[in-house]
Design a protein around this motif. Structure first.
Motif, short mmCIF file in Angstrom:
data_model
loop_
_atom_site.label_atom_id
_atom_site.label_comp_id
_atom_site.label_asym_id
_atom_site.label_seq_id
_atom_site.Cartn_x
_atom_site.Cartn_y
_atom_site.Cartn_z
N ALA A 213 0.81 -1.22 0.00
CA ALA A 213 0.00 0.00 0.00
C ALA A 213 0.84 1.26 0.00
CB ALA A 213 -0.94 0.00 1.21
N ALA A 214 2.12 1.17 0.38
CA ALA A 214 2.99 2.34 0.41
C ALA A 214 3.46 2.75 -0.97
CB ALA A 214 4.20 2.06 1.31
N LEU A 215 3.19 1.94 -1.98
CA LEU A 215 3.66 2.22 -3.34
C LEU A 215 2.83 3.31 -4.01
CD1 LEU A 215 4.28 -1.44 -4.51
CD2 LEU A 215 5.99 0.39 -4.59
N GLY A 216 3.48 4.04 -4.91
CA GLY A 216 2.81 5.07 -5.68
C GLY A 216 2.46 4.58 -7.08
N SER A 217 2.46 5.50 -8.05
CA SER A 217 1.99 5.16 -9.39
C SER A 217 2.99 5.50 -10.48
CB SER A 217 0.66 5.88 -9.68
OG SER A 217 0.82 7.28 -9.52
N SER A 218 4.29 5.68 -10.12
CA SER A 218 5.30 5.85 -11.16
C SER A 218 5.46 4.53 -11.91
CB SER A 218 6.63 6.27 -10.53
OG SER A 218 7.16 5.19 -9.77
N THR A 219 6.13 4.57 -13.04
CA THR A 219 6.30 3.34 -13.82
C THR A 219 7.01 2.26 -13.02
OG1 THR A 219 6.38 4.59 -15.90
CG2 THR A 219 7.30 2.37 -15.92
N VAL A 220 8.06 2.67 -12.31
CA VAL A 220 8.81 1.70 -11.50
C VAL A 220 7.91 1.10 -10.42
CG1 VAL A 220 10.67 1.43 -9.81
CG2 VAL A 220 11.09 2.67 -11.94
N GLN A 221 7.12 1.94 -9.78
CA GLN A 221 6.30 1.45 -8.68
C GLN A 221 5.10 0.64 -9.17
OE1 GLN A 221 5.92 4.26 -5.25
NE2 GLN A 221 7.22 5.58 -6.52
N LEU A 222 4.58 0.97 -10.34
CA LEU A 222 3.54 0.11 -10.92
C LEU A 222 4.13 -1.25 -11.29
CD1 LEU A 222 1.59 2.61 -13.23
CD2 LEU A 222 0.75 1.51 -11.15
N ALA A 223 5.35 -1.25 -11.82
CA ALA A 223 6.02 -2.52 -12.13
C ALA A 223 6.25 -3.32 -10.85
CB ALA A 223 7.34 -2.25 -12.83
N LEU A 224 6.62 -2.62 -9.77
CA LEU A 224 6.84 -3.31 -8.50
C LEU A 224 5.53 -3.86 -7.94
CD1 LEU A 224 8.59 -4.26 -6.23
CD2 LEU A 224 8.65 -1.93 -5.32
N ARG A 225 4.45 -3.11 -8.10
CA ARG A 225 3.13 -3.62 -7.69
C ARG A 225 2.83 -4.94 -8.42
NH1 ARG A 225 -0.62 -0.35 -5.11
NH2 ARG A 225 -0.09 1.87 -4.92
N PHE A 226 3.05 -4.91 -9.74
CA PHE A 226 2.78 -6.10 -10.56
C PHE A 226 3.66 -7.27 -10.12
CE2 PHE A 226 3.00 -8.65 -14.49
CZ PHE A 226 1.65 -8.76 -14.77
N TYR A 227 4.92 -6.97 -9.82
CA TYR A 227 5.85 -8.00 -9.33
C TYR A 227 5.37 -8.58 -8.00
CZ TYR A 227 10.11 -9.95 -7.26
OH TYR A 227 11.02 -10.77 -6.64
N MET A 228 4.93 -7.71 -7.09
CA MET A 228 4.45 -8.17 -5.79
C MET A 228 3.23 -9.07 -5.92
SD MET A 228 4.68 -4.79 -3.39
CE MET A 228 6.21 -4.24 -2.64
N LEU A 229 2.38 -8.76 -6.89
CA LEU A 229 1.15 -9.54 -7.06
C LEU A 229 1.40 -10.88 -7.74
CD1 LEU A 229 -1.14 -6.60 -8.21
CD2 LEU A 229 -1.43 -7.91 -6.10
N THR A 230 2.38 -10.94 -8.63
CA THR A 230 2.61 -12.16 -9.41
C THR A 230 3.73 -13.03 -8.87
OG1 THR A 230 4.07 -10.92 -10.91
CG2 THR A 230 1.75 -11.12 -11.54
N CYS A 231 4.70 -12.42 -8.15
CA CYS A 231 5.80 -13.17 -7.51
C CYS A 231 6.65 -13.95 -8.50
CB CYS A 231 5.26 -14.10 -6.43
SG CYS A 231 4.45 -13.22 -5.08
N VAL A 232 6.77 -13.45 -9.72
CA VAL A 232 7.66 -14.07 -10.70
C VAL A 232 9.08 -13.55 -10.45
CG1 VAL A 232 5.86 -14.34 -12.43
CG2 VAL A 232 7.17 -12.22 -12.33
#
Length: 420
Positions: A213-232
């Motif tokens: 929830a501490a993540l924002g919406s920059s490209t890097v942080q959206l990519a990190l959100r996606f990484y956190m959700l998929t765990c690849v």
């Protein structure tokens, strides 16, 4: 007419008591108690043969690689023996031979780059040995080059020695005077190293929703959100392209997989929502970077940097351990959890019977994980934030709590921080 190839197996080679053919002119010659590889071919209306080295020092896989190179020369009208003898007479230095060897590698593992492959050699081998012909390499001079890092930087030393060994074996197919087992003898000469296993730092799974929830919406942080959700794996995300996404499944191609096999990732509604927030441009990389250090990609270190900059005690790879511990806590089947993390079964017998990627069985697991990361009630927010040392210093309003629970950006300190 295409000639049949790859007829032999490792077991057949070990058990062979007479000559065996692998196809396309490659033979395993058995002479009493010794075995060797021979390539039989016809050039300029003359039949001839060329030795590729002894078995088992030269394995079946290595023999096929040498056969492929020799066959390519024959197609160009060049006798392999003449070609390699000419190379030996020139006394090409190790550095030059290494570059020639690298050109023969069709592709590096997981899309690696030539510069990175050569880096351990450039740093620790070539300064002392780069100008020597391969024929002049010895156990002593290689050991002297690697001894300074053998204990203090052992993983790097092993990489350097392994890659040097590949070059030596490749060159040994052209010059029988070269000891193709030289790297193994060097390893034995330098001795064993006591390994200290250091695990990646990983966040406790109960703290995962607060971190997400501490993540924002920059490209890097959206990519990190996606990484956190998929765990690849990280590079699966940083190199992800739009043509790999089809409805609610992400198809990762084999060349980006550590296992060397393609992989399907079920996309939860939360993961699809992140993709929807990236933008409308559906060509090229999903998470491009205009300030990329290379090729328009965000750095593979960007995720770990965000964790460090925001004081979360984990690394990007450690996040996969967080997910794995959550699986244990929630009673997820061990095998299923390992497949979610793209881990291949090390036991060959088990792997032979468990080839399916269990896509549909993984789907509810990843959906439950995504729900856990994102569906946090306002009442739970304060308790979760207390787990993080640098928690917000004033009471969170109801509006802020709702925003936080949706996963939108919130400053967690009184002094706003620059979004990374």
């Amino acid at each position: 007419m295409t000639m049949a190839r790859h007829k032999l197996t490792d077991a057949e080679c070990r058990a062979a008591t007479s000559d065996k053919q692998d196809g396309a002119g490659l033979y395993l010659k058995v002479d009493g108690g010794s075995k060797s590889w021979v390539y039989r071919y016809q050039l300029r209306k003359k039949r001839t043969k060329y030795g590729l080295g002894p078995y088992p020092a030269i394995s079946l896989a290595m023999a096929r690689e040498r056969h492929r190179e020799a066959e390519s020369l024959v197609k160009q009208g060049i006798h392999p023996k003449e070609h390699y003898e000419a190379q030996t007479r020139r006394g090409a230095p190790l550095r030059e031979v290494a570059e020639d060897y690298l050109k023969t590698k069709q592709k590096l593992k997981r899309g690696g780059e030539a510069g990175r492959w050569m880096s351990p050699l450039e740093t620790h081998v070539f300064p002392a040995l780069g100008d020597l012909p391969v024929i002049d390499l010895t156990v002593d001079n290689i050991s002297d080059a690697l001894r300074p890092i053998w204990h203090d930087k052992h993983p790097t030393a092993v990489k350097a020695l392994t890659r040097l060994g590949q070059i030596i074996r490749w060159t040994g197919g052209r010059d029988t005077r070269i000891d193709v087992n030289l790297s193994k003898r060097v390893s034995e000469n330098l001795g064993e190293v006591a390994h200290k296993i250091e695990h990646h730092r990983a966040l406790h799974w109960e703290k995962a929703p607060a971190c997400y929830a501490a993540l924002g919406s920059s490209t890097v942080q959206l990519a990190l959100r996606f990484y956190m959700l998929t765990c690849v794996r990280v590079q699966n995300v940083t190199r992800m392209t739009w043509d790999e996404v089809r409805d609610d499944v992400w198809y990762i191609p084999a060349e980006r997989m550590k296992t060397g096999a393609p992989f399907r990732v079920p996309l939860s509604p939360q993961a699809k929502e992140v993709l929807a927030r990236v933008g409308s441009d559906k060509d090229g990389y999903v998470f491009p970077s205009t300030r990329a250090y290379k090729k328009g990609l965000i750095s593979e270190n960007a995720f770990t940097k965000w964790f460090k900059d925001n004081d979360w005690p984990t690394t990007a790879h450690g996040w996969r351990s967080t997910f794995r511990e959550w699986c244990v806590a929630k009673g997820v089947d061990d095998y299923l959890a390992e497949v979610c993390l793209q881990h291949e079964k090390r036991q060959k017998t088990v792997a032979a019977y468990q080839r399916e990627d269990r896509l549909e069985k993984r789907r509810p697991v990843m959906a439950a994980w995504s729900e856990y990361l994102t569906n946090v009630s306002a009442e739970e927010i304060a308790d979760i934030l207390e787990m993080k040392p640098r928690a917000r210093q004033h009471t969170m309003t109801e509006t802020e709590a709702a925003t936080w629970a949706r996963g939108d950006k919130l400053d967690l300190t009184d002094t706003p921080r620059e979004e990374r």
